[in-house]
Design a protein around this motif. Structure first.
Motif, PDB file in Angstrom:
ATOM      1  N   ASN A  36       0.811  -1.220   0.000  1.00  0.00           N
ATOM      2  CA  ASN A  36       0.000   0.000   0.000  1.00  0.00           C
ATOM      3  C   ASN A  36       0.847   1.273   0.000  1.00  0.00           C
ATOM      4  N   LEU A  37       2.143   1.121  -0.092  1.00  0.00           N
ATOM      5  CA  LEU A  37       3.054   2.261  -0.010  1.00  0.00           C
ATOM      6  C   LEU A  37       2.874   3.184  -1.217  1.00  0.00           C
ATOM      7  N   GLU A  38       2.611   4.459  -0.946  1.00  0.00           N
ATOM      8  CA  GLU A  38       2.422   5.451  -2.006  1.00  0.00           C
ATOM      9  C   GLU A  38       3.507   6.523  -2.019  1.00  0.00           C
ATOM     10  N   ARG A  39       4.075   6.837  -0.871  1.00  0.00           N
ATOM     11  CA  ARG A  39       5.116   7.871  -0.772  1.00  0.00           C
ATOM     12  C   ARG A  39       6.344   7.284  -0.086  1.00  0.00           C
ATOM     13  N   LEU A  40       7.473   7.374  -0.772  1.00  0.00           N
ATOM     14  CA  LEU A  40       8.733   6.884  -0.223  1.00  0.00           C
ATOM     15  C   LEU A  40       9.781   7.976  -0.380  1.00  0.00           C
ATOM     16  N   LEU A  41      10.217   8.504   0.760  1.00  0.00           N
ATOM     17  CA  LEU A  41      11.163   9.613   0.752  1.00  0.00           C
ATOM     18  C   LEU A  41      12.525   9.135   1.237  1.00  0.00           C
ATOM     19  N   LEU A  42      13.470   9.074   0.314  1.00  0.00           N
ATOM     20  CA  LEU A  42      14.810   8.540   0.577  1.00  0.00           C
ATOM     21  C   LEU A  42      15.904   9.558   0.272  1.00  0.00           C
ATOM     22  N   ARG A  43      15.585  10.826   0.312  1.00  0.00           N
ATOM     23  CA  ARG A  43      16.599  11.837  -0.007  1.00  0.00           C
ATOM     24  C   ARG A  43      17.686  11.865   1.076  1.00  0.00           C
ATOM     25  N   SER A  44      18.832  12.328   0.695  1.00  0.00           N
ATOM     26  CA  SER A  44      19.973  12.513   1.609  1.00  0.00           C
ATOM     27  C   SER A  44      20.383  11.218   2.302  1.00  0.00           C
ATOM     28  N   ASN A  45      20.629  10.207   1.496  1.00  0.00           N
ATOM     29  CA  ASN A  45      21.191   8.959   1.993  1.00  0.00           C
ATOM     30  C   ASN A  45      22.503   8.715   1.267  1.00  0.00           C
ATOM     31  N   GLU A  46      22.934   7.482   1.158  1.00  0.00           N
ATOM     32  CA  GLU A  46      24.228   7.187   0.541  1.00  0.00           C
ATOM     33  C   GLU A  46      24.114   6.177  -0.596  1.00  0.00           C
ATOM     34  N   LEU A  80      14.513  10.607  -4.273  1.00  0.00           N
ATOM     35  CA  LEU A  80      15.874  10.105  -4.105  1.00  0.00           C
ATOM     36  C   LEU A  80      16.900  11.226  -4.294  1.00  0.00           C
ATOM     37  N   ASN A  81      16.499  12.452  -4.050  1.00  0.00           N
ATOM     38  CA  ASN A  81      17.413  13.587  -4.172  1.00  0.00           C
ATOM     39  C   ASN A  81      18.582  13.436  -3.198  1.00  0.00           C
ATOM     40  N   TYR A  82      19.671  14.125  -3.487  1.00  0.00           N
ATOM     41  CA  TYR A  82      20.855  14.158  -2.606  1.00  0.00           C
ATOM     42  C   TYR A  82      21.428  12.769  -2.323  1.00  0.00           C
ATOM     43  N   ASN A  83      21.674  12.014  -3.367  1.00  0.00           N
ATOM     44  CA  ASN A  83      22.375  10.742  -3.249  1.00  0.00           C
ATOM     45  C   ASN A  83      23.510  10.766  -4.270  1.00  0.00           C
ATOM     46  N   ARG A  84      23.995   9.625  -4.703  1.00  0.00           N
ATOM     47  CA  ARG A  84      25.083   9.571  -5.690  1.00  0.00           C
ATOM     48  C   ARG A  84      24.708   8.638  -6.837  1.00  0.00           C
ATOM     49  N   ASP A 113       3.819   9.458  -9.984  1.00  0.00           N
ATOM     50  CA  ASP A 113       3.490  10.772 -10.543  1.00  0.00           C
ATOM     51  C   ASP A 113       4.538  11.829 -10.217  1.00  0.00           C
ATOM     52  N   SER A 114       5.430  11.546  -9.266  1.00  0.00           N
ATOM     53  CA  SER A 114       6.484  12.497  -8.930  1.00  0.00           C
ATOM     54  C   SER A 114       7.778  11.733  -8.637  1.00  0.00           C
ATOM     55  N   LEU A 115       8.842  12.116  -9.332  1.00  0.00           N
ATOM     56  CA  LEU A 115      10.142  11.468  -9.165  1.00  0.00           C
ATOM     57  C   LEU A 115      11.198  12.541  -8.945  1.00  0.00           C
ATOM     58  N   GLY A 116      11.830  12.498  -7.772  1.00  0.00           N
ATOM     59  CA  GLY A 116      12.872  13.455  -7.442  1.00  0.00           C
ATOM     60  C   GLY A 116      14.245  12.811  -7.464  1.00  0.00           C
ATOM     61  N   LEU A 117      15.086  13.253  -8.389  1.00  0.00           N
ATOM     62  CA  LEU A 117      16.444  12.734  -8.507  1.00  0.00           C
ATOM     63  C   LEU A 117      17.464  13.866  -8.641  1.00  0.00           C
ATOM     64  N   SER A 118      17.120  15.034  -8.149  1.00  0.00           N
ATOM     65  CA  SER A 118      18.044  16.160  -8.200  1.00  0.00           C
ATOM     66  C   SER A 118      19.219  15.916  -7.258  1.00  0.00           C
ATOM     67  N   LEU A 119      20.320  16.572  -7.572  1.00  0.00           N
ATOM     68  CA  LEU A 119      21.528  16.492  -6.745  1.00  0.00           C
ATOM     69  C   LEU A 119      22.034  15.063  -6.574  1.00  0.00           C
ATOM     70  N   ASN A 120      22.160  14.383  -7.694  1.00  0.00           N
ATOM     71  CA  ASN A 120      22.764  13.064  -7.756  1.00  0.00           C
ATOM     72  C   ASN A 120      23.952  13.157  -8.709  1.00  0.00           C
ATOM     73  N   LEU A 128       9.163  15.756 -12.630  1.00  0.00           N
ATOM     74  CA  LEU A 128      10.471  15.119 -12.676  1.00  0.00           C
ATOM     75  C   LEU A 128      11.528  16.141 -12.286  1.00  0.00           C
ATOM     76  N   GLY A 129      12.248  15.869 -11.210  1.00  0.00           N
ATOM     77  CA  GLY A 129      13.333  16.735 -10.771  1.00  0.00           C
ATOM     78  C   GLY A 129      14.673  16.072 -11.039  1.00  0.00           C
ATOM     79  N   ILE A 130      15.429  16.644 -11.968  1.00  0.00           N
ATOM     80  CA  ILE A 130      16.753  16.105 -12.295  1.00  0.00           C
ATOM     81  C   ILE A 130      17.796  17.232 -12.312  1.00  0.00           C
TER      82      ILE A 130
END
Length: 182
Positions: free
Chosen positions: A49-59, A78-82, A97-104, A122-124
């Motif tokens: 049932n997971l709809e929002r997963l926020l994993l920014r600023s990890n490794e 997934l912003n602020y990863n590598r 509907d929303s994908l964050g991958l900025s600052l990778n 889409l954030g890139i």
């Protein structure tokens, strides 16, 4: 606690996701930002049932392929990863509907990303992209600022993107581009 809908474990210096999370079958939001995660357990797919997963600023040094089994996810951050690449199988996330991958460290965005039927944001920004697939223009909210290697194809890219009716918000902010490009 099995009826829990939202769980925030941000800023806890977690190196792995606690195993008990897989038992939270009703969970719709999982916030794990600002930790030290490098991997995702395979059994995260039990969170049906997971709809929002926020994993920014990890490794994360790679896009966690285990996320591709989360077919109910609508927001994935997934912003602020590598992360250097988005896998073409991103197309499996049909509800996204929303994908964050900025600052990778992205160097590549697959054209398959445009096949996601609900993707509107889409954030890139702040990556190492030198090319954007033309199919990407169907996304309504698009941020690609500070991709310094895009500067050579910037004029052609903005002209193409701005001609497409689907784009409602185009965020381009970078000192590398001057007014004489327009």
């Amino acid at each position: 606690m099995t009826s829990l809908l939202s769980l925030s474990l941000g800023r806890n210096e977690l190196q792995q996701i606690p195993e008990d999370i897989r038992n939270l079958q009703h969970l719709t939001e999982l916030i794990l930002h600002s930790n030290k995660l490098r991997t995702i357990p395979i059994d995260i797919s039990k969170l049906t049932n997971l709809e929002r997963l926020l994993l920014r600023s990890n490794e994360f040094g790679e896009f966690p392929r285990e996320l591709l089994n989360l077919t109910t996810v609508r927001v994935l951050e997934l912003n602020y990863n590598r992360i250097p690449r988005i896998p073409p199988d991103i197309a499996k996330l049909t509800r996204l509907d929303s994908l964050g991958l900025s600052l990778n460290h992205l160097t590549f965005v697959p054209s398959e990303i445009a096949t996601l039927p609900h993707l509107t944001s889409l954030g890139i920004a702040h990556n190492r992209l030198s090319f954007l697939p033309q199919e990407i223009v169907r996304i309504k909210h698009f941020a690609f600022s500070r991709n310094e290697t895009l500067k050579h194809s910037f004029t052609r890219g903005v002209a193409y993107i701005s001609q497409k009716a689907m784009v409602e918000f185009l965020h381009v902010q970078n000192d590398l581009y001057s007014e004489d490009h327009f």
